[in-house]
Design an enzyme around this catalytic site. Structure first.
Site, PDB file in Angstrom:
ATOM      1  N   ARG A   4      54.009 -49.719  36.254  1.00  0.00           N
ATOM      2  CA  ARG A   4      53.436 -48.580  36.945  1.00  0.00           C
ATOM      3  C   ARG A   4      53.126 -48.810  38.417  1.00  0.00           C
ATOM      4  O   ARG A   4      53.099 -47.876  39.205  1.00  0.00           O
ATOM      5  CB  ARG A   4      52.128 -48.153  36.250  1.00  0.00           C
ATOM      6  CG  ARG A   4      52.347 -47.685  34.837  1.00  0.00           C
ATOM      7  CD  ARG A   4      51.051 -47.343  34.140  1.00  0.00           C
ATOM      8  NE  ARG A   4      51.324 -46.765  32.835  1.00  0.00           N
ATOM      9  CZ  ARG A   4      51.619 -45.501  32.625  1.00  0.00           C
ATOM     10  NH1 ARG A   4      51.638 -44.658  33.627  1.00  0.00           N
ATOM     11  NH2 ARG A   4      51.883 -45.058  31.422  1.00  0.00           N
ATOM     12  N   HIS A  13      51.784 -50.611  21.886  1.00  0.00           N
ATOM     13  CA  HIS A  13      53.029 -50.053  22.429  1.00  0.00           C
ATOM     14  C   HIS A  13      54.260 -50.783  21.925  1.00  0.00           C
ATOM     15  O   HIS A  13      55.341 -50.651  22.484  1.00  0.00           O
ATOM     16  CB  HIS A  13      52.974 -50.066  23.963  1.00  0.00           C
ATOM     17  CG  HIS A  13      51.895 -49.197  24.523  1.00  0.00           C
ATOM     18  ND1 HIS A  13      51.364 -49.370  25.786  1.00  0.00           N
ATOM     19  CD2 HIS A  13      51.222 -48.147  23.978  1.00  0.00           C
ATOM     20  CE1 HIS A  13      50.410 -48.467  25.992  1.00  0.00           C
ATOM     21  NE2 HIS A  13      50.309 -47.718  24.911  1.00  0.00           N
ATOM     22  N   CYS A  71      71.918 -47.682  12.894  1.00  0.00           N
ATOM     23  CA  CYS A  71      71.479 -48.517  11.777  1.00  0.00           C
ATOM     24  C   CYS A  71      72.593 -48.645  10.733  1.00  0.00           C
ATOM     25  O   CYS A  71      73.266 -47.666  10.402  1.00  0.00           O
ATOM     26  CB  CYS A  71      70.222 -47.908  11.159  1.00  0.00           C
ATOM     27  SG  CYS A  71      69.575 -48.777   9.720  1.00  0.00           S
ATOM     28  N   CYS A 103      70.958 -46.584   7.399  1.00  0.00           N
ATOM     29  CA  CYS A 103      70.810 -45.121   7.315  1.00  0.00           C
ATOM     30  C   CYS A 103      71.512 -44.370   8.443  1.00  0.00           C
ATOM     31  O   CYS A 103      71.450 -43.144   8.492  1.00  0.00           O
ATOM     32  CB  CYS A 103      69.323 -44.748   7.290  1.00  0.00           C
ATOM     33  SG  CYS A 103      68.471 -45.044   8.857  1.00  0.00           S
ATOM     34  N   ASN A 140      40.430 -56.825  36.554  1.00  0.00           N
ATOM     35  CA  ASN A 140      41.616 -56.147  37.074  1.00  0.00           C
ATOM     36  C   ASN A 140      41.563 -56.178  38.595  1.00  0.00           C
ATOM     37  O   ASN A 140      40.498 -55.982  39.182  1.00  0.00           O
ATOM     38  CB  ASN A 140      41.670 -54.688  36.589  1.00  0.00           C
ATOM     39  CG  ASN A 140      43.045 -54.077  36.722  1.00  0.00           C
ATOM     40  OD1 ASN A 140      44.012 -54.595  36.149  1.00  0.00           O
ATOM     41  ND2 ASN A 140      43.162 -52.989  37.456  1.00  0.00           N
ATOM     42  N   ASP A 186      42.310 -62.245  40.817  1.00  0.00           N
ATOM     43  CA  ASP A 186      43.495 -62.655  40.083  1.00  0.00           C
ATOM     44  C   ASP A 186      43.122 -63.045  38.653  1.00  0.00           C
ATOM     45  O   ASP A 186      42.164 -63.794  38.420  1.00  0.00           O
ATOM     46  CB  ASP A 186      44.143 -63.842  40.801  1.00  0.00           C
ATOM     47  CG  ASP A 186      45.367 -64.346  40.072  1.00  0.00           C
ATOM     48  OD1 ASP A 186      46.433 -63.739  40.222  1.00  0.00           O
ATOM     49  OD2 ASP A 186      45.237 -65.350  39.333  1.00  0.00           O
TER      50      ASP A 186
END
Length: 253
Positions: free
Chosen positions: A41, A126, A159, A162, A225, A242
């Site tokens: 991002r 995620h 796949c 399927c 952060n 950092d």
């Protein structure tokens, strides 16, 4: 409280870790940048160069599937060469010491597992980019199988069970969040006494709700952060330095 300097921040974090019985780390892309994995991002990140491919587009378009896999293959050298950084190793030390029951992560790079945290104790909100899954029956495939089929057929494979599309085992935009992982992350956030958000911009929902959930359940909240986040004002400690330097002192402790 925003730490005035790195030393005071690390000292205060050390005190909070020592006092805590149940610590839940929540990690984002920032913990892996020192490992050579670029942020998605941030300015200059991957998504500033390539528009993300939404899940519905991946499902509907062979061209989108082909492009998605081309991008993944182009990143293989980066992911394959990455090794856990100081942040990963510090959290693994706390895990081995019994302070950390599990790690909640937005990352897809498998570096927490590589640092020594059991796969069952890494909650991947995620997904994971180091292998592939069928989006239909959930059959797992190694990436080298996908690459071989892609090279032979000139297109992203389906796949063998399927015939549904195969994609990296990650969660794309528009794809449903994994129910089990969300439930486990919720339970951990509500039961910890120290929640440490590390390297996350805290803008991706619903994942960004876990620090607030922990705070509302009575936990202390620490945010590590480099850039400010929208949740800094509710944190008990904010360290804007950092990540490797901040967590490095806890490696091996």
């Amino acid at each position: 409280m925003i730490a005035s300097d790195l030393r005071s921040g690390v000292e205060r974090l050390g005190d909070m870790i020592a006092e805590a019985k149940r610590i839940v780390p929540f990690t984002g892309a920032g913990i892996s940048t020192e490992c050579g994995i670029p942020d998605f991002r941030s300015p200059g990140g991957i998504w500033t160069r390539n528009r993300p491919i939404p899940f519905d587009e991946f499902v509907a378009s062979q061209e989108a599937r082909d492009e998605s896999w081309r991008r993944r293959f182009a990143m293989e050298e980066v992911f394959a060469a990455a090794r856990p950084g100081r942040g990963h190793r510090a959290l693994a030390s706390l895990y081995r010491a019994g302070k950390v029951p599990a790690i909640i992560t937005q990352n897809i790079d498998n570096l927490h597992q590589a640092s020594g945290v059991a796969s069952d104790h890494v909650i991947e909100l995620h997904g994971n980019t180091t292998y592939a899954r069928c989006i239909g029956c959930r059959q797992a495939y190694p990436l080298n199988w996908v690459k071989r089929r892609f090279d032979e057929e000139g297109a992203a494979p389906n796949c063998t069970v399927c015939d549904e599309p195969v994609k990296t085992a990650t969660i794309s935009f528009g794809q449903t969040m994994p129910e089990d992982e969300m439930q486990r992350a919720t339970a951990l956030s509500q039961a910890c006494d120290l929640f440490i958000a590390i390297g996350s911009s805290l803008v991706v929902w619903p994942a960004a709700g876990f620090p607030m959930m922990a705070k509302e359940s009575g936990a202390r909240l620490v945010i590590v952060n480099r850039e400010p986040t929208e949740q800094d004002d509710i944190a008990d400690l904010v360290i804007r330095h950092d990540i490797g330097e901040t967590l490095g002192p806890f490696v091996g402790n």
